[in-house]
Each structure stands twice: as C-alpha cells, then as structure tokens.
Design an enzyme around this catalytic site. Structure first.
Site, PDB file in Angstrom:
ATOM      1  N   GLY A   7       0.811  -1.211   0.000  1.00  0.00           N
ATOM      2  CA  GLY A   7       0.000   0.000   0.000  1.00  0.00           C
ATOM      3  C   GLY A   7       0.843   1.259   0.000  1.00  0.00           C
ATOM      4  O   GLY A   7       0.386   2.338   0.392  1.00  0.00           O
ATOM      5  N   GLY A   8       2.073   1.153  -0.481  1.00  0.00           N
ATOM      6  CA  GLY A   8       3.007   2.269  -0.414  1.00  0.00           C
ATOM      7  C   GLY A   8       2.724   3.395  -1.386  1.00  0.00           C
ATOM      8  O   GLY A   8       3.370   4.443  -1.316  1.00  0.00           O
ATOM      9  N   ALA A   9       1.758   3.201  -2.285  1.00  0.00           N
ATOM     10  CA  ALA A   9       1.379   4.281  -3.201  1.00  0.00           C
ATOM     11  C   ALA A   9       0.215   5.095  -2.660  1.00  0.00           C
ATOM     12  O   ALA A   9      -0.187   6.083  -3.282  1.00  0.00           O
ATOM     13  CB  ALA A   9       1.010   3.700  -4.567  1.00  0.00           C
ATOM     14  N   GLY A  13       0.821   5.501   3.034  1.00  0.00           N
ATOM     15  CA  GLY A  13       1.949   4.690   2.595  1.00  0.00           C
ATOM     16  C   GLY A  13       3.017   5.483   1.876  1.00  0.00           C
ATOM     17  O   GLY A  13       4.221   5.255   2.081  1.00  0.00           O
ATOM     18  N   ASP A  54      -1.386  -7.065  -6.381  1.00  0.00           N
ATOM     19  CA  ASP A  54      -2.337  -7.160  -5.278  1.00  0.00           C
ATOM     20  C   ASP A  54      -1.743  -8.025  -4.182  1.00  0.00           C
ATOM     21  O   ASP A  54      -1.150  -9.081  -4.450  1.00  0.00           O
ATOM     22  CB  ASP A  54      -3.641  -7.784  -5.793  1.00  0.00           C
ATOM     23  CG  ASP A  54      -4.819  -7.567  -4.855  1.00  0.00           C
ATOM     24  OD1 ASP A  54      -4.691  -7.894  -3.659  1.00  0.00           O
ATOM     25  OD2 ASP A  54      -5.867  -7.094  -5.317  1.00  0.00           O
ATOM     26  N   VAL A  55      -1.895  -7.596  -2.935  1.00  0.00           N
ATOM     27  CA  VAL A  55      -1.350  -8.353  -1.811  1.00  0.00           C
ATOM     28  C   VAL A  55      -2.037  -9.706  -1.668  1.00  0.00           C
ATOM     29  O   VAL A  55      -1.525 -10.597  -0.968  1.00  0.00           O
ATOM     30  CB  VAL A  55      -1.463  -7.524  -0.510  1.00  0.00           C
ATOM     31  CG1 VAL A  55      -2.892  -7.464  -0.008  1.00  0.00           C
ATOM     32  CG2 VAL A  55      -0.518  -8.038   0.564  1.00  0.00           C
ATOM     33  N   TYR A 178     -15.487  -2.483   8.601  1.00  0.00           N
ATOM     34  CA  TYR A 178     -14.089  -2.065   8.509  1.00  0.00           C
ATOM     35  C   TYR A 178     -13.360  -2.310   9.822  1.00  0.00           C
ATOM     36  O   TYR A 178     -12.251  -2.869   9.845  1.00  0.00           O
ATOM     37  CB  TYR A 178     -14.022  -0.589   8.119  1.00  0.00           C
ATOM     38  CG  TYR A 178     -12.639  -0.006   8.214  1.00  0.00           C
ATOM     39  CD1 TYR A 178     -11.598  -0.489   7.427  1.00  0.00           C
ATOM     40  CD2 TYR A 178     -12.360   1.041   9.098  1.00  0.00           C
ATOM     41  CE1 TYR A 178     -10.323   0.046   7.518  1.00  0.00           C
ATOM     42  CE2 TYR A 178     -11.086   1.581   9.189  1.00  0.00           C
ATOM     43  CZ  TYR A 178     -10.070   1.077   8.399  1.00  0.00           C
ATOM     44  OH  TYR A 178      -8.812   1.608   8.502  1.00  0.00           O
ATOM     45  N   ASN A 207      -7.332   9.795  13.631  1.00  0.00           N
ATOM     46  CA  ASN A 207      -7.782  10.435  12.389  1.00  0.00           C
ATOM     47  C   ASN A 207      -6.619  11.125  11.682  1.00  0.00           C
ATOM     48  O   ASN A 207      -6.193  12.210  12.071  1.00  0.00           O
ATOM     49  CB  ASN A 207      -8.905  11.440  12.687  1.00  0.00           C
ATOM     50  CG  ASN A 207     -10.186  10.745  13.077  1.00  0.00           C
ATOM     51  OD1 ASN A 207     -10.266  10.123  14.142  1.00  0.00           O
ATOM     52  ND2 ASN A 207     -11.192  10.823  12.238  1.00  0.00           N
ATOM     53  N   ARG A 246     -12.372  13.734  18.409  1.00  0.00           N
ATOM     54  CA  ARG A 246     -11.420  12.886  17.717  1.00  0.00           C
ATOM     55  C   ARG A 246     -10.009  13.409  17.970  1.00  0.00           C
ATOM     56  O   ARG A 246      -9.807  14.523  18.438  1.00  0.00           O
ATOM     57  CB  ARG A 246     -11.685  12.886  16.193  1.00  0.00           C
ATOM     58  CG  ARG A 246     -13.037  12.328  15.765  1.00  0.00           C
ATOM     59  CD  ARG A 246     -13.122  10.840  15.981  1.00  0.00           C
ATOM     60  NE  ARG A 246     -14.344  10.266  15.413  1.00  0.00           N
ATOM     61  CZ  ARG A 246     -15.477  10.103  16.083  1.00  0.00           C
ATOM     62  NH1 ARG A 246     -15.563  10.485  17.352  1.00  0.00           N
ATOM     63  NH2 ARG A 246     -16.531   9.572  15.508  1.00  0.00           N
TER      64      ARG A 246
END
Length: 350
Positions: A7-9, A13, A54-55, A178, A207, A246
C-alpha cells in the site's frame, strides 16, 4: 534494511516510503492501485522499487518478499464504505490480503512486521459515569440519534458521561465491518508471530490528515470530505451536532511513528505483538476541525446538519503514552499548524 511497504502508493503509505528512504532504508513498494482509492497513476520518490500487484496474489507477494528484512503493511480498504454490500470486499482486501502476506513472510523467513492498525478497533472511547465509574456504553440507538440525542448515556443509570483517553489496554469492540477487519488483521498477525517467532508492532492510527490526502470518495476521511467541499466553494457539512471528539494526527507524524516502530521491532520478544496508539494528544471536536479548516482556507463556515451514520462512534481520543515512553516518539505538527498547511495543500485524485 530493505523494507517492503504494501500500500506504499497510498496517502499514508507514500509518506512512509519517503520517511524510510530519507532515513537511509531501501524501499520496495507493492500496491494494487485499487480504483476506490486511486484515480490516477501513483507517484513514488525516486529510487523506490515499484511492484504493481495485489497483496492477495501469493506469487506476487513471494516475489516482492525476496531479500526483504522487514514489512510495513499498509495495504487495506479503508473507511466505512457505502453500505453493507461492501463487506466481502473489505474482508477480502484486508483479511485475506493480510493472510496471504503473512503466509508469504512465513515461507520467506521474514520476521519483522509493522502493521497499520486503527482506532476503530476500540469502538466507543473511554467514558466515566459520576455514579458508576468507568463504563462501556453500547451502540447508540437509532431512536436517540433521530431525536438528536448523540451522547451515549451510562448503561446503568442513563446519566451523561465524561469522555476520556483510550489506552492500548482498553477492551476492543469493533462496531462496523471495517473495524472488524482491522481487528482481524491484528489477530492474524499475532497468530503468525506465535507460529514463526516473528515480532509485530501494530500502530493504531487515529484520524490521519495532511498533504496528499485523496479527494472525497465514499472511503475518504472526514478531513478530506471537508477540504474537498471547500475547494468546490461549498460549506463543510458536519454530522450530528459537531461535538464528536477525535484525535487528528498529521500524516508526517504517522510516518515517523512507523519509522521508529520498524527500527524498534527487534526489541520485542520473539512471537509477540505490541500495539501502540498513534495520536496527537490534542483532541478536538469535528466541528472545531471543520471551523479551523474553513477559516484557514477562507471558505464558507461549516454547516451542522444533524445527520448521522450508523456505525460511527461519538468520542474516541487516544493516549499515546506507550509510543512516547517505549519508542521515544512524539508528534511534531500542532493542530493549528497542520490545518493551515492542509488548507493550502493540493488534494490527490487517488
């Protein structure tokens, strides 16, 4: 170290990749560039090795793990989505993806993991009743929300509660899909650590906001939704009465937390997972955040709508004392400074 950032993009990330490279690490990025999170081609710092995959692809993961010293797992489908029909995608991306990654790490002998966690695993935050002490209110009732009664009452006497800071020892109570998948990621990582002698540092983000945040999508954070509205010349629409508390933490502080966690993960005992809250320590209400952002942007003031989303919690603010005490981390970006920067920063299309 050679560090694989899944997810580094993405929003968070990409900041982590920059921080790791600035610290002298070699970085390999694996990202699926899912349409829900990305509307344009990713832009990575020069020198980062790119893998578009894809992971959940076991062979791609195995290839990406070759020679890797540690993994920083950021890949996930984020936000509350649009409706429960999104549940299979959340479970597939977040939990199946994590299982495939961990299986690949077990086979490759990679034993260091930094995992992106979330505050949502706690459900509601910490509350105290004057008569009954610390209590855990249940999910808020639709009838109360419809009537504008947004504060959760004491489950014993129905009286108002005082909200406090949540530490890492608080019971977990995920209240939407989630949140459930994020907690499952932690359980999977803990099982992997016990089975392989690995070490896991879980960073439970609060957040996150900052430069490079994606434009408003069903999966965007509230700061992005408000900032996108201002860019369109519209007033930010604040749900409930705006009093939800938050902890808004700047993305550069989140990136620095990942850097110190990956440097320190070897200090954990073999076979263990350690969770750390990542928060600013400077809680604000959603209404205050919207007002600060609108003021800094020079746009119309926020409008409080009274609308609500089922699955949202009322107050969740972090104690980040463990991360400060054990790893020496502390946030650098103050709320007012961060909001002023974010107001002037361009959003990304994905």
């Amino acid at each position: 170290m050679l560090i694989l950032v899944t997810g580094g993009a993405g929003f968070i990330g990409s900041h982590i990749v920059s921080s790791l490279m600035s610290a002298g690490h070699t970085v390999r990025v694996l990202d699926a560039v899912l349409p829900a999170a990305h509307r344009s081609a990713p832009s990575l710092p020069p020198g980062a090795e790119w893998r578009h995959a894809d992971v959940r692809d076991a062979q791609a993961v195995a290839d990406a793990l070759r020679g890797v010293d540690a993994v920083c797992h950021q890949a996930a489908m984020v936000g509350l989505g649009k409706d429960f029909a999104d549940a299979p995608d959340y479970v597939s991306c977040n939990d199946l993806g994590t299982a495939v990654l961990l299986a690949g790490m077990a086979a490759a002998g990679v034993r260091r993991l930094g995992l992106a966690g979330s505050m949502v695993v706690y459900g509601e935050g910490r509350y105290t009743c004057p008569a009954h002490g610390p209590v855990r209110p249940g999910p808020r009732r639709v009838a109360d929300l419809d009537a504008g009664r947004f504060e959760p009452p004491c489950p014993h006497c129905g009286e108002p509660l005082a909200a406090g800071l949540v530490d890492e020892e608080a019971p977990v109570d995920p209240r939407n899909v989630y949140a459930t998948t994020k907690l499952a990621q932690e359980h999977l990582a803990a099982a992997w650590a016990r089975a392989t002698g690995g070490r896991v540092a879980v960073l439970r983000y609060h957040n996150v906001y900052g430069p490079g945040m994606p434009r408003d999508t069903p999966y965007a954070g509230v700061a992005s939704l408000f900032r996108s509205a201002l860019e369109r010349g519209e007033a930010p629409r604040v749900f409930e009465d705006g009093g939800q508390r938050r902890d808004f933490v700047h993305v550069r502080d989140v990136a620095s937390a990942n850097l110190v966690a990956l440097d320190a993960v070897d200090g954990l005992p073999e076979g263990t997972l350690r969770a750390y809250n990542v928060g600013s320590g400077e809680p604000h209400t959603v209404g205050e955040m919207a007002a600060a952002l609108a003021g800094a942007y020079g746009g119309p003031p926020p409008v409080v709508t009274g609308e609500y989303r089922l699955g949202d919690v009322r107050h969740i603010t972090a104690s980040a004392d463990r991360l400060r005490a054990e790893l020496g981390w502390k946030p650098q970006v103050a709320f007012a400074e961060g909001m002023a920067e974010f107001a002037g920063a361009p959003l990304r299309d994905g």
